[in-house]
Design a protein around this motif. Structure first.
Motif, PDB file in Angstrom:
ATOM      1  N   LEU A  36      -8.186  -2.913  -3.614  1.00  0.00           N
ATOM      2  CA  LEU A  36      -7.557  -3.244  -2.340  1.00  0.00           C
ATOM      3  C   LEU A  36      -7.687  -4.739  -2.070  1.00  0.00           C
ATOM      4  CD1 LEU A  36      -8.804  -0.281  -0.093  1.00  0.00           C
ATOM      5  CD2 LEU A  36      -6.634  -0.482  -1.329  1.00  0.00           C
ATOM      6  N   LEU A  37      -6.612  -5.313  -1.507  1.00  0.00           N
ATOM      7  CA  LEU A  37      -6.553  -6.758  -1.304  1.00  0.00           C
ATOM      8  C   LEU A  37      -6.103  -7.113   0.110  1.00  0.00           C
ATOM      9  CD1 LEU A  37      -4.494  -7.557  -4.527  1.00  0.00           C
ATOM     10  CD2 LEU A  37      -6.976  -7.871  -4.290  1.00  0.00           C
ATOM     11  N   LYS A  38      -6.473  -8.299   0.541  1.00  0.00           N
ATOM     12  CA  LYS A  38      -5.824  -8.933   1.694  1.00  0.00           C
ATOM     13  C   LYS A  38      -4.902  -9.981   1.095  1.00  0.00           C
ATOM     14  CE  LYS A  38      -6.690 -11.111   6.165  1.00  0.00           C
ATOM     15  NZ  LYS A  38      -5.883 -10.095   6.874  1.00  0.00           N
ATOM     16  N   LYS A  39      -3.616  -9.696   1.125  1.00  0.00           N
ATOM     17  CA  LYS A  39      -2.671 -10.429   0.298  1.00  0.00           C
ATOM     18  C   LYS A  39      -2.610 -11.912   0.601  1.00  0.00           C
ATOM     19  CE  LYS A  39       2.146 -10.375  -1.246  1.00  0.00           C
ATOM     20  NZ  LYS A  39       3.445  -9.656  -1.188  1.00  0.00           N
TER      21      LYS A  39
ATOM     22  N   LEU B  87       0.807  -1.221   0.000  1.00  0.00           N
ATOM     23  CA  LEU B  87       0.000   0.000   0.000  1.00  0.00           C
ATOM     24  C   LEU B  87       0.840   1.271   0.000  1.00  0.00           C
ATOM     25  CD1 LEU B  87      -2.840  -1.005   2.505  1.00  0.00           C
ATOM     26  CD2 LEU B  87      -2.950  -0.924   0.004  1.00  0.00           C
ATOM     27  N   ASP B  88       2.052   1.193   0.516  1.00  0.00           N
ATOM     28  CA  ASP B  88       2.921   2.372   0.541  1.00  0.00           C
ATOM     29  C   ASP B  88       3.175   2.928  -0.849  1.00  0.00           C
ATOM     30  OD1 ASP B  88       3.069   2.130   3.242  1.00  0.00           O
ATOM     31  OD2 ASP B  88       5.067   1.220   3.295  1.00  0.00           O
ATOM     32  N   GLU B  89       3.092   2.068  -1.877  1.00  0.00           N
ATOM     33  CA  GLU B  89       3.317   2.521  -3.251  1.00  0.00           C
ATOM     34  C   GLU B  89       2.306   3.587  -3.664  1.00  0.00           C
ATOM     35  OE1 GLU B  89       5.567   1.478  -5.793  1.00  0.00           O
ATOM     36  OE2 GLU B  89       6.704   0.671  -4.113  1.00  0.00           O
ATOM     37  N   LEU B  90       1.120   3.536  -3.086  1.00  0.00           N
ATOM     38  CA  LEU B  90       0.075   4.483  -3.472  1.00  0.00           C
ATOM     39  C   LEU B  90       0.419   5.920  -3.093  1.00  0.00           C
ATOM     40  CD1 LEU B  90      -3.039   2.375  -2.426  1.00  0.00           C
ATOM     41  CD2 LEU B  90      -2.250   2.834  -4.762  1.00  0.00           C
ATOM     42  N   ASN B  91       1.279   6.097  -2.086  1.00  0.00           N
ATOM     43  CA  ASN B  91       1.664   7.444  -1.664  1.00  0.00           C
ATOM     44  C   ASN B  91       2.470   8.180  -2.727  1.00  0.00           C
ATOM     45  OD1 ASN B  91       0.450   7.286   0.916  1.00  0.00           O
ATOM     46  ND2 ASN B  91       2.194   6.120   1.696  1.00  0.00           N
ATOM     47  N   LYS B  92       3.014   7.439  -3.679  1.00  0.00           N
ATOM     48  CA  LYS B  92       3.800   8.078  -4.743  1.00  0.00           C
ATOM     49  C   LYS B  92       2.910   8.831  -5.733  1.00  0.00           C
ATOM     50  CE  LYS B  92       7.357   4.440  -4.696  1.00  0.00           C
ATOM     51  NZ  LYS B  92       8.024   3.393  -5.515  1.00  0.00           N
ATOM     52  N   PHE B  93       1.645   8.433  -5.822  1.00  0.00           N
ATOM     53  CA  PHE B  93       0.775   8.976  -6.862  1.00  0.00           C
ATOM     54  C   PHE B  93      -0.445   9.699  -6.311  1.00  0.00           C
ATOM     55  CE2 PHE B  93       2.086   4.507  -7.915  1.00  0.00           C
ATOM     56  CZ  PHE B  93       3.257   4.846  -8.567  1.00  0.00           C
ATOM     57  N   ASN B  94      -0.577   9.748  -4.977  1.00  0.00           N
ATOM     58  CA  ASN B  94      -1.756  10.342  -4.359  1.00  0.00           C
ATOM     59  C   ASN B  94      -1.366  11.133  -3.125  1.00  0.00           C
ATOM     60  OD1 ASN B  94      -4.156   8.660  -5.796  1.00  0.00           O
ATOM     61  ND2 ASN B  94      -2.485   7.259  -5.318  1.00  0.00           N
ATOM     62  N   ASP B  95      -2.281  11.956  -2.663  1.00  0.00           N
ATOM     63  CA  ASP B  95      -2.072  12.695  -1.429  1.00  0.00           C
ATOM     64  C   ASP B  95      -2.103  11.723  -0.245  1.00  0.00           C
ATOM     65  OD1 ASP B  95      -2.124  15.390   0.087  1.00  0.00           O
ATOM     66  OD2 ASP B  95      -3.804  14.274   0.950  1.00  0.00           O
ATOM     67  N   ALA B  96      -1.086  11.778   0.590  1.00  0.00           N
ATOM     68  CA  ALA B  96      -0.944  10.816   1.689  1.00  0.00           C
ATOM     69  C   ALA B  96      -2.127  10.880   2.654  1.00  0.00           C
ATOM     70  CB  ALA B  96       0.366  11.060   2.431  1.00  0.00           C
ATOM     71  N   GLN B  97      -2.632  12.086   2.931  1.00  0.00           N
ATOM     72  CA  GLN B  97      -3.755  12.216   3.857  1.00  0.00           C
ATOM     73  C   GLN B  97      -5.029  11.610   3.261  1.00  0.00           C
ATOM     74  OE1 GLN B  97      -3.999  16.385   4.850  1.00  0.00           O
ATOM     75  NE2 GLN B  97      -2.404  16.229   6.421  1.00  0.00           N
ATOM     76  N   GLU B  98      -5.200  11.791   1.970  1.00  0.00           N
ATOM     77  CA  GLU B  98      -6.369  11.209   1.319  1.00  0.00           C
ATOM     78  C   GLU B  98      -6.295   9.681   1.345  1.00  0.00           C
ATOM     79  OE1 GLU B  98     -10.043  11.256  -0.556  1.00  0.00           O
ATOM     80  OE2 GLU B  98      -8.905  12.872   0.376  1.00  0.00           O
ATOM     81  N   ILE B  99      -5.090   9.149   1.112  1.00  0.00           N
ATOM     82  CA  ILE B  99      -4.897   7.697   1.178  1.00  0.00           C
ATOM     83  C   ILE B  99      -5.245   7.178   2.571  1.00  0.00           C
ATOM     84  CG2 ILE B  99      -3.195   5.839   1.078  1.00  0.00           C
ATOM     85  CD1 ILE B  99      -3.853   6.874  -1.618  1.00  0.00           C
ATOM     86  N   GLU B 100      -4.736   7.855   3.589  1.00  0.00           N
ATOM     87  CA  GLU B 100      -4.988   7.434   4.974  1.00  0.00           C
ATOM     88  C   GLU B 100      -6.478   7.459   5.288  1.00  0.00           C
ATOM     89  OE1 GLU B 100      -3.643   8.656   9.551  1.00  0.00           O
ATOM     90  OE2 GLU B 100      -2.987   9.842   7.812  1.00  0.00           O
TER      91      GLU B 100
ATOM     92  N   ASP C  47     -11.328   4.836  -5.370  1.00  0.00           N
ATOM     93  CA  ASP C  47     -10.946   5.878  -6.331  1.00  0.00           C
ATOM     94  C   ASP C  47      -9.608   6.474  -5.928  1.00  0.00           C
ATOM     95  OD1 ASP C  47     -10.904   7.739  -8.322  1.00  0.00           O
ATOM     96  OD2 ASP C  47     -12.470   9.010  -7.497  1.00  0.00           O
ATOM     97  N   ILE C  48      -8.552   5.685  -6.129  1.00  0.00           N
ATOM     98  CA  ILE C  48      -7.180   6.086  -5.854  1.00  0.00           C
ATOM     99  C   ILE C  48      -6.359   5.772  -7.105  1.00  0.00           C
ATOM    100  CG2 ILE C  48      -5.129   5.656  -4.437  1.00  0.00           C
ATOM    101  CD1 ILE C  48      -6.956   4.784  -2.175  1.00  0.00           C
ATOM    102  N   ARG C  49      -5.472   6.688  -7.489  1.00  0.00           N
ATOM    103  CA  ARG C  49      -4.647   6.452  -8.664  1.00  0.00           C
ATOM    104  C   ARG C  49      -3.614   5.373  -8.352  1.00  0.00           C
ATOM    105  NH1 ARG C  49      -7.938   9.433  -9.133  1.00  0.00           N
ATOM    106  NH2 ARG C  49      -8.866   7.420  -9.647  1.00  0.00           N
TER     107      ARG C  49
END
Length: 245
Positions: free
Chosen positions: A226-229, A188-201, A239-241
């Protein structure tokens, strides 16, 4: 004037009830959020509702005159034209509804009803012959075994626009791809590269079970699954890039 106003109100009320039913069908059954944004259907629905709710009653208000001999004919024409436009719009939305969410190699693909390849229905397993009318279903698409069929698929993807996700004859239950999903799942940390961190949280707080993700391709806007790996379990589409746009 009073009768004209009453006719307008009656027509407006009927149109609003029809629009509410259409709104519920589209946004809560055929295009559940956030898939409506993934395929860009909101503008089409607003146009359809605008025509149905605004133009029809306004035309009734314009032509209504109890003294006109052709009043019944005029009102009937307005009603028929309104119903034809509404039916055409709903048929278009039905053809574009998401019907499959497909695991494909290293991502998910959203497939709409009109995209499914139905040229050889006899090859399609019965369970996949009838796309859902109550929201999309999750499946996996596996490449054909033979080299000849793989080459044909490559050729069709280039020249006919029919790729693996559109081939219903190659669908399998999603759990057959569990190993591949676990292998391809991203942190999930990868998503912070393309989105606002607060929005992700904020979004991830709604889905505390999720610990990984995969991208989802769609016609208008890519999204994130989103997955449970460890279980290869799908948690939600959000709706996250999933990558840089």
């Amino acid at each position: 004037m009073r009768l004209r106003f009453y006719a307008f109100l009656i027509h407006l009320l009927g149109s609003c009830l029809l629009a509410i039913a259409a709104f519920y069908l589209v946004f809560f059954i055929w295009y559940p959020a956030p898939l409506d944004k993934a395929v860009g259907v909101s503008g089409v629905v607003l146009l359809l509702v605008g025509v149905d709710v605004v133009i029809g009653p306004l035309l009734t208000f314009t032509v209504y005159n109890p003294k006109k001999k052709s009043l019944r004919f005029d009102l009937a024409c307005i009603l028929v034209l309104q119903l034809v436009a509404f039916t055409y719009g709903m048929a278009t939305l039905a053809a574009g509804r998401p019907v499959w969410l497909i695991f494909n190699a290293d991502r998910f693909d959203l497939v709409q009803a009109y995209e499914v390849d139905n040229r050889h229905p006899e090859r399609i397993p019965e369970i996949y012959r009838s796309p859902s009318w109550t929201g999309p279903r999750w499946v996996a698409a596996m490449p054909p075994d033979s080299i000849e069929e793989r080459n044909r698929l490559t050729f069709e993807s280039v020249f006919a626009g029919v790729d693996l996700p559109q081939r219903a004859d190659l669908y399998q239950p999603l759990d057959t791809a569990n190993a591949a999903i676990r292998q391809r799942a991203l942190p999930l940390d990868e998503l912070n590269k393309f989105n606002d961190a607060q929005e992700i949280e904020k979004i991830l707080k709604r889905w505390p079970e999720a610990d990984a993700f995969l991208p989802m391709m769609a016609r208008v806007r890519p999204m994130t699954v989103l997955l449970k790996k460890n279980q290869a379990k799908v948690i939600a589409v959000v709706d996250i890039r999933p990558w840089e746009e």
